[in-house]
Design an enzyme around this catalytic site. Structure first.
Site, PDB file in Angstrom:
ATOM      1  N   ASP A  72       0.867  -1.180   0.000  1.00 60.14           N
ATOM      2  CA  ASP A  72       0.000   0.000   0.000  1.00 60.14           C
ATOM      3  C   ASP A  72       0.904   1.229   0.000  1.00 60.14           C
ATOM      4  O   ASP A  72       1.597   1.478   0.991  1.00 60.14           O
ATOM      5  CB  ASP A  72      -0.891   0.049   1.243  1.00 60.14           C
ATOM      6  CG  ASP A  72      -2.082  -0.896   1.172  1.00 60.14           C
ATOM      7  OD1 ASP A  72      -2.044  -1.833   0.349  1.00 60.14           O
ATOM      8  OD2 ASP A  72      -3.027  -0.713   1.954  1.00 60.14           O
ATOM      9  N   LYS A 100      -7.122   3.576  -2.576  1.00 59.08           N
ATOM     10  CA  LYS A 100      -7.443   3.467  -1.149  1.00 59.08           C
ATOM     11  C   LYS A 100      -7.754   4.851  -0.598  1.00 59.08           C
ATOM     12  O   LYS A 100      -7.062   5.819  -0.902  1.00 59.08           O
ATOM     13  CB  LYS A 100      -6.260   2.831  -0.421  1.00 59.08           C
ATOM     14  CG  LYS A 100      -6.414   2.718   1.083  1.00 59.08           C
ATOM     15  CD  LYS A 100      -5.204   2.004   1.659  1.00 59.08           C
ATOM     16  CE  LYS A 100      -5.136   2.139   3.159  1.00 59.08           C
ATOM     17  NZ  LYS A 100      -3.923   1.519   3.716  1.00 59.08           N
ATOM     18  N   LYS A 103     -10.236   0.224  -1.691  1.00 63.18           N
ATOM     19  CA  LYS A 103     -10.009  -0.132  -0.303  1.00 63.18           C
ATOM     20  C   LYS A 103     -10.461   1.028   0.571  1.00 63.18           C
ATOM     21  O   LYS A 103      -9.975   2.142   0.435  1.00 63.18           O
ATOM     22  CB  LYS A 103      -8.541  -0.458  -0.033  1.00 63.18           C
ATOM     23  CG  LYS A 103      -8.256  -0.780   1.446  1.00 63.18           C
ATOM     24  CD  LYS A 103      -6.825  -1.245   1.637  1.00 63.18           C
ATOM     25  CE  LYS A 103      -6.479  -1.395   3.114  1.00 63.18           C
ATOM     26  NZ  LYS A 103      -5.089  -1.890   3.312  1.00 63.18           N
TER      27      LYS A 103
END
Length: 224
Positions: free
Chosen positions: A93, A155, A184
């Protein structure tokens, strides 16, 4: 309502507190095994340790890159990614370069993401955009750059820079990316109902440090 078993499978259980100790990570990994989480996230320093503790379980150890501000150079992000994978990381990430994005230096932003994606060697890569800090136009631009750079997910947030995941935000991101990117939702997810609503809005992953409390029906003040 999403079942607990399904929710567990798409939850990224996280422990990213700056002062987390080795003992904290060990307990965290024990909880991961007990509850059956499939992916966890720890800071780069603990990737090797967590990977060793979980090596026989099939649990993926994820790593945040450029965390939690995103302003590191591409070279540093790539080096961080490469080392983390060598230490056992199974997902990545990364935080987008917010300053470059807001400066409309789109080529630099895309290259930053693309280089990390390349260094990730085919692992699932998510790009954190900190939705609370962006205009709608900037969110659209960020999603476009993420898709062009070849990452897998957009995300919402780290949870450390204000804001977080909301149903409205996830719906908006879904309207932008369609099925071209996963979403996400992370940051400020406080209860089971929140998590379910975010999934129904289009999120394919939930990131939280409060996964156990959420599954237990508690109301929490989640950072991540």
């Amino acid at each position: 309502m999403i079942t607990k078993d399904k929710l567990i499978k798409i939850m990224d259980y996280t422990l990213l507190r700056p002062a987390a100790t080795k003992a904290d990570i060990a307990v965290f990994c024990e909880e991961t095994i007990q509850y059956g989480f499939k992916t966890i996230f720890v800071n780069p320093y603990y990737v090797s340790f967590a990977s060793q503790l979980l090596k026989e379980t099939g649990v993926k150890v994820g790593v945040p890159i450029g965390f939690s501000l995103g302003g590191a150079t591409t070279k540093i992000k790539v080096a961080e990614t490469t080392e983390a994978i060598a230490n056992g990381a199974g997902e990545v990430d990364m935080l987008i370069n917010l300053g470059a994005l807001k400066s409309k230096e789109y080529q630099a932003v895309e290259r930053d993401i693309a280089e990390v994606v390349k260094a990730s060697q085919g692992l699932t890569t998510k790009v954190i955009i900190e939705t609370a800090l962006l205009t709608r136009e900037e969110k659209v631009a960020a999603c476009s750059l993420i898709m062009e750079a070849g990452a897998d997910f957009v995300k919402t947030a780290t949870g450390f820079n204000g804001g977080g995941a909301t149903v409205e935000e996830v719906k908006f991101l879904k309207s932008v990316v369609g099925d071209k990117l996963g979403i996400k939702a992370a940051g400020g997810i406080r209860c089971y109902e929140d998590a379910c609503q975010l999934i129904e809005a289009g999120a394919g992953r939930i990131g939280t440090s409060s996964a156990i409390q959420i599954l237990g029906g508690q109301k929490v003040n989640s950072l991540y």
